[in-house]
Design a protein around this motif. Structure first.
Motif, mmCIF file in Angstrom:
data_model
loop_
_atom_site.group_PDB
_atom_site.id
_atom_site.type_symbol
_atom_site.label_atom_id
_atom_site.label_comp_id
_atom_site.label_asym_id
_atom_site.label_seq_id
_atom_site.Cartn_x
_atom_site.Cartn_y
_atom_site.Cartn_z
ATOM 1 N N ARG A 36 0.836 -1.196 0.000
ATOM 2 C CA ARG A 36 0.000 0.000 0.000
ATOM 3 C C ARG A 36 0.869 1.244 0.000
ATOM 4 O O ARG A 36 1.944 1.265 0.599
ATOM 5 C CB ARG A 36 -0.922 0.007 1.219
ATOM 6 N N VAL A 37 0.393 2.281 -0.669
ATOM 7 C CA VAL A 37 1.071 3.580 -0.679
ATOM 8 C C VAL A 37 0.230 4.557 0.125
ATOM 9 O O VAL A 37 -0.945 4.799 -0.186
ATOM 10 C CB VAL A 37 1.260 4.099 -2.113
ATOM 11 N N ASP A 38 0.830 5.118 1.162
ATOM 12 C CA ASP A 38 0.154 6.085 2.031
ATOM 13 C C ASP A 38 0.618 7.483 1.661
ATOM 14 O O ASP A 38 1.820 7.785 1.709
ATOM 15 C CB ASP A 38 0.469 5.773 3.494
ATOM 16 N N LEU A 220 5.321 -4.885 0.799
ATOM 17 C CA LEU A 220 6.121 -3.665 0.853
ATOM 18 C C LEU A 220 5.200 -2.451 0.819
ATOM 19 O O LEU A 220 4.483 -2.230 -0.160
ATOM 20 C CB LEU A 220 7.089 -3.622 -0.341
ATOM 21 N N ASP A 221 5.224 -1.656 1.899
ATOM 22 C CA ASP A 221 4.408 -0.462 1.993
ATOM 23 C C ASP A 221 5.279 0.793 1.841
ATOM 24 O O ASP A 221 6.472 0.780 2.158
ATOM 25 C CB ASP A 221 3.673 -0.393 3.327
ATOM 26 N N PHE A 222 4.659 1.881 1.379
ATOM 27 C CA PHE A 222 5.370 3.138 1.165
ATOM 28 C C PHE A 222 4.593 4.297 1.787
ATOM 29 O O PHE A 222 3.368 4.241 1.904
ATOM 30 C CB PHE A 222 5.522 3.429 -0.337
ATOM 31 N N THR A 223 5.337 5.339 2.144
ATOM 32 C CA THR A 223 4.745 6.591 2.588
ATOM 33 C C THR A 223 5.387 7.715 1.787
ATOM 34 O O THR A 223 6.610 7.843 1.727
ATOM 35 C CB THR A 223 4.973 6.839 4.086
ATOM 36 N N ILE A 224 4.562 8.497 1.124
ATOM 37 C CA ILE A 224 5.045 9.651 0.358
ATOM 38 C C ILE A 224 4.564 10.920 1.059
ATOM 39 O O ILE A 224 3.374 11.124 1.245
ATOM 40 C CB ILE A 224 4.535 9.621 -1.108
ATOM 41 N N ARG A 225 5.525 11.737 1.462
ATOM 42 C CA ARG A 225 5.197 12.943 2.224
ATOM 43 C C ARG A 225 5.207 14.175 1.343
ATOM 44 O O ARG A 225 5.933 14.258 0.396
ATOM 45 C CB ARG A 225 6.213 13.116 3.379
#
Length: 225
Positions: A36-38, A220-225
């Motif tokens: 998931r992409v947060d 594999l999860d991601f966080t884009i700020r």
């Protein structure tokens, strides 16, 4: 045992070992990278300027889907097929928006840009990956562009400054668009370790490592700020 018999036995053992290794390699099954992409920030859509005919009436239009991200492998697995004929894709012009707002394709793909509005559009890009200007064309018409180089292409309309979109062009098929809830899934990835990146509205994440097991799944999860 004679020397000749011993030599024959050694050759047989070596051949058997080689065959076993070959079968083990050929039996490797592709796996999956998913997660998931947060998004901790969401870009605001460009403000639309109404036409004279629209003053006093609300105009319905598609709101650009700024939540869609693209997740991809930084480099293709060794021996992976690099595409040269990616078929066709469509980026429509509807209600003064590009639909979809984000398009991910492989090299060799021809993208059609139909005009579904009742007025003229003029699609263009000044991106290094692909520079083009389709000129003005009316409703019901469409013009194509073939994308032969990998990279990111920013698309605009010369008539409507608020219209913009992204086309991400890859030389391999190991990428995926997230769904409305931010989930993604990249299938048919050969077993191995890969650098994976999530991208949203021109902002890439830090590279993360994914270990894809034989026939298994790497989360594999991601966080884009």
């Amino acid at each position: 045992m004679s020397r000749t018999a011993l030599a024959v036995a050694c050759v047989a053992v070596a051949l058997l070992a080689s065959l076993t290794r070959s079968r083990a390699v050929s039996a490797a099954r592709p796996g999956t990278i998913r997660g998931r992409v947060d998004l901790r920030r969401v870009a605001a859509p460009a403000e639309r300027r109404p036409g004279v005919a629209e003053f006093g009436t609300p105009a319905a239009r598609d709101v650009p889907d700024l939540l869609r991200s693209v997740v991809y492998l930084e480099s293709a697995p060794r021996g992976a097929f690099e595409t040269s004929d990616g078929g066709h894709a469509v980026m429509d012009q509807r209600n003064e928006s590009f639909v979809p707002h984000v398009l991910a394709i492989t090299t060799g793909t021809t993208v059609d840009f139909p005009n579904s509005d009742k007025f003229y559009h003029n699609v263009f890009s000044l991106s290094k990956t692909k520079t083009f200007d389709l000129g003005r064309y009316a409703a019901g018409h469409s013009r194509p562009v073939r994308f032969d180089r990998p990279g990111i292409v920013r698309v605009f309309c010369d008539i409507h400054s608020h219209m913009n979109a992204f086309i991400l062009v890859f030389s391999h098929p190991f990428f995926a668009l997230t769904d409305p809830e931010g989930r993604y899934r990249i299938d048919n990835v050969p077993p191995g370790t890969y650098g994976v990146v999530a991208w949203n509205e021109g902002t890439p994440s830090d590279t993360k490592q994914a270990l894809v097991p034989d026939g298994g799944i790497s989360e594999l999860d991601f966080t884009i700020r």
